[in-house]
Design an enzyme around this catalytic site. Structure first.
Site, mmCIF file in Angstrom:
data_model
loop_
_atom_site.group_PDB
_atom_site.id
_atom_site.type_symbol
_atom_site.label_atom_id
_atom_site.label_comp_id
_atom_site.label_asym_id
_atom_site.label_seq_id
_atom_site.Cartn_x
_atom_site.Cartn_y
_atom_site.Cartn_z
ATOM 1 N N ASN A 1 9.091 40.985 -44.317
ATOM 2 C CA ASN A 1 8.481 39.862 -43.536
ATOM 3 C C ASN A 1 6.764 39.527 -44.129
ATOM 4 O OD1 ASN A 1 6.767 42.410 -43.265
ATOM 5 N ND2 ASN A 1 5.563 41.809 -40.979
ATOM 6 N N LYS B 1 11.642 50.268 -54.083
ATOM 7 C CA LYS B 1 12.635 50.038 -52.270
ATOM 8 C C LYS B 1 12.623 48.414 -51.485
ATOM 9 C CE LYS B 1 16.022 50.008 -49.439
ATOM 10 N NZ LYS B 1 15.949 49.540 -47.497
ATOM 11 N N GLU C 1 16.451 44.719 -47.622
ATOM 12 C CA GLU C 1 17.921 43.893 -48.103
ATOM 13 C C GLU C 1 18.101 42.792 -48.811
ATOM 14 O OE1 GLU C 1 17.223 46.988 -46.410
ATOM 15 O OE2 GLU C 1 18.771 48.956 -46.716
ATOM 16 N N GLY D 1 7.126 49.677 -41.920
ATOM 17 C CA GLY D 1 8.284 48.745 -41.308
ATOM 18 C C GLY D 1 8.149 49.512 -40.015
ATOM 19 N N SER D 2 9.711 49.106 -39.532
ATOM 20 C CA SER D 2 9.267 49.601 -38.411
ATOM 21 C C SER D 2 9.315 51.291 -37.383
ATOM 22 C CB SER D 2 11.303 49.538 -37.431
ATOM 23 O OG SER D 2 11.570 50.204 -38.264
ATOM 24 N N GLU E 1 3.045 52.367 -42.109
ATOM 25 C CA GLU E 1 2.435 51.517 -41.887
ATOM 26 C C GLU E 1 3.786 50.974 -40.587
ATOM 27 O OE1 GLU E 1 1.603 48.481 -39.713
ATOM 28 O OE2 GLU E 1 1.989 47.023 -42.098
ATOM 29 N N CYS F 1 2.390 42.688 -38.315
ATOM 30 C CA CYS F 1 2.070 43.594 -37.174
ATOM 31 C C CYS F 1 0.897 43.954 -36.924
ATOM 32 C CB CYS F 1 1.969 45.092 -38.603
ATOM 33 S SG CYS F 1 3.799 44.997 -39.557
#
Length: 465
Positions: free
Chosen positions: A141, A164, A167, A216-217, A238, A272
Site C-alpha cells: 500500500n 522481502k 509480490e 501487513g495484515s 505493524e 492502516c
C-alpha cells in the site's frame, strides 16, 4: 540477484489495477540465492557496524536525495503497480526523502550513549549497538514509505537488511535497491530478495538473522510473530487498524465532513491508520452524512496516472475490490444504509465507487473487520461516554482522533482511547512522530526517536570506581 522475465515464474508479478492487465514478471530467488544473501548480510554487518555513524549518515542522506531526484520515475512505478493516484505517488517518494534525512541528521544523537545514575557508585552507561542482519517484510500500500521507515533507522544504527517486498510490487522493490546501490550503501548492507513464503520461514530461522519487521495484515502478523517467537527473534509488527475519528462538535459541518472524507480517501482508503470509523455526535450527524454523500455520489472512475478532479482511483487489485464489495453487501443485507457508492466495476479492473455507510451493527462484518478501501462508515452517538465506548469496542488499536471546538473536551475523550496514537483536532504525522499500535494492531514503533530503539542491543557499560 534476480533477473527479469515475462515468461518465467510469476510469483512477483505486476498487474495494473486500472486495467487488470499483467505487466512484467520476476522469478523467485532460488535457495542458493537466499543463502548467498544471508552470507552477504552477515559479512557486510561485520564491516558496516564499524563505519562511524556520521559516515553512515552521509550515505543515508544521499539515499534521501535520490528519492527526490527520481521522484517522477518512482511515482510512475507505483501508480502502475498498485493504482495510487500519481500526485500521491510523487508525495510518497518525497516523504521518503524526509524520513531518510531525519535519521541521517538525528541518528547520531538518538543512538548516543546515555549515562544513568549508578546509586551504588561507579559509572553506568546504556549503549545502543547494532544487533546484526534483519529481515523486513513490506506491503504494497505504500511501497516506498514502508521500506523507508524500517530501513532508515537501521542503516544508521549499523544493522544490515534483507528486504522481502510484496509480490505485486517488484519494480518498486528493485528501484529502491538501485537507489541504495547508487547512494553508496555497501554491497550486502541492503538486499532485495524475491523470496517465497517458505523461504521467508527459513530466513527467520537462520541464526544469522537477529530480528524481523513486518507491516501487513493481522493474519500475516500472527504467522510471522509465531515464526519469530519459535526462533527467539525480536519482531516488530505493524498490522491493521480500524481507527476511530470522533467529531464531538464543529462550527462548520460541511468543512468537518470534507476533511473527514479527504482523510478517508487518501491512498484510496488503503491506509492502516485511516479513519475507518467516523463517530459523530447526534446533533450534527444527519448534516455530516448528507455532506459525505454529496461528496461521494458524483465521483467517476479515472486513470490514476491522470488523477483528474472528480475521479477516483482503483484499489490495489481486483481481489481487494471484490472483498470490500462483499463486506459492504453483507452490511446492507443485514440492514445498513448505503447512501452512495459501493458499486464494483466489471472485471478485470479494480474500481469500487467510494461509499458512505450508516446503521452498522455488531452482527455485520463491517463492525469488527477492517474495511481496507474507500468506505466511510459513520456512527451516531449521544454523548462523549458513548463515543469512547464505541471507539474502544474494537480488536484494533492503531490510532484515533477526536475533534471539538472545546480542546479540553477533546483532550479528555482522546486520553481514553485504547490506541498507540491518540490525536486531538488533527493527526500528528511526520518522520519525527512515532508510529505504532496496541491490541491486534501489533507492537513496536517506527519513526521518530522510538524508531531507533527497536533493533538495538541496549548494552549496559559499567565502570567501577
Amino acid at each position: 540477484m534476480t533477473t527479469t522475465s515475462k515468461t518465467t515464474a510469476r510469483a512477483y508479478q505486476v498487474v495494473n489495477p486500472a486495467t487488470g492487465e499483467p505487466g512484467e514478471a520476476f522469478p523467485l530467488a532460488d535457495d542458493g540465492e537466499i543463502n548467498e544473501a544471508l552470507a552477504a548480510s552477515q559479512a557486510a554487518f561485520e564491516s558496516w557496524r564499524e563505519v562511524p555513524i556520521e559516515e553512515r549518515g552521509r550515505i543515508v542522506a544521499r539515499v534521501a536525495e535520490l528519492f527526490t531526484e527520481r521522484r517522477d520515475e518512482l511515482a510512475a512505478i507505483i501508480t502502475e503497480e498498485m493504482g495510487k493516484p500519481l500526485p500521491e505517488s510523487e508525495g510518497e517518494a518525497e516523504y521518503c526523502t524526509e524520513i531518510f534525512n531525519y535519521f541521517a541528521t538525528e541518528g547520531p544523537s538518538l543512538a548516543a550513549d546515555q549515562e544513568i545514575k549508578a546509586i551504588g557508585g561507579g559509572r553506568a552507561v546504556i549503549q545502543k549497538l547494532p544487533v546484526g542482519p534483519l529481515l523486513g517484510i513490506m506491503p504494497w500500500n505504500y511501497p516506498y514509505y514502508q521500506v523507508a521507515r524500517f530501513a532508515a533507522p537501521n542503516l544508521m544504527l549499523g544493522n544490515t537488511i534483507i528486504l522481502k517486498h510484496a509480490e505485486s510490487c517488484p519494480k518498486s522493490a528493485l528501484a529502491i535497491q538501485q537507489i541504495m546501490d547508487d547512494a553508496g550503501v555497501p554491497a550486502g548492507v541492503y538486499q532485495n530478495v524475491f523470496a517465497s513464503h517458505g523461504q521467508i520461514a527459513d530466513i527467520i530461522a537462520d541464526p544469522r538473522i537477529q530480528g524481523v519487521s513486518l507491516t501487513g495484515s493481522e493474519r500475516a502478523g500472527a504467522i510471522i510473530g509465531e515464526l519469530a517467537g519459535k526462533n527467539l527473534k525480536k519482531v516488530v509488527l505493524e498490522l491493521g487498524g480500524s481507527d476511530p475519528y470522533v467529531v464531538l462538535d464543529t462550527e462548520d459541518v460541511k468543512e468537518a465532513a470534507a476533511n473527514a472524507w479527504a482523510t478517508r480517501l487518501e491512498n484510496t482508503g488503503q491506509a492502516c491508520n485511516s479513519n475507518k470509523r467516523m463517530i459523530v455526535s447526534e446533533g450534527i450527524f444527519d448534516d455530516f452524512v448528507a455532506e459525505l454523500t454529496n461528496l461521494a455520489k458524483d465521483l467517476q472512475p479515472g486513470d490514476p496516472a491522470e488523477a483528474a478532479e472528480g475521479t477516483y482511483a482503483p484499489l490495489s487489485s481486483r481481489a481487494a475490490a471484490e472483498g470490500l464489495a462483499e463486506q459492504i453487501q453483507d452490511a446492507v443485507s443485514k440492514g445498513a444504509t448505503l447512501h452512495a457508492g459501493g458499486t464494483l466495476s466489471e472485471g478485470p479492473s479494480a474500481y469500487l465507487a467510494p461509499a458512505v455507510l450508516t446503521g452498522i451493527t455488531p452482527e455485520m462484518r463491517a463492525y469488527r473487520e477492517e474495511l481496507f478501501g474507500p468506505v466511510a462508515v459513520v456512527y451516531k452517538v449521544g454523548s462523549d461516554e458513548e463515543a469512547v465506548k464505541l471507539a474502544n469496542d474494537s480488536d484494533y488499536g492503531l490510532g484515533g482522533a477526536v475533534f471539538s471546538t472545546d480542546e479540553e473536551r477533546a483532550r479528555k475523550v482522546a486520553q481514553q482511547l485504547e490506541v498507540g496514537m491518540a490525536n486531538v483536532n488533527g493527526v500528528g504525522e511526520g518522520a519525527d512522530i512515532p508510529f505504532g499500535g496496541v491490541k491486534r494492531s501489533g507492537y513496536g514503533r517506527e519513526l521518530g526517536p522510538l524508531g531507533m530503539d527497536e533493533f538495538v542491543n541496549k548494552r549496559l557499560f559499567y565502570v567501577a570506581d
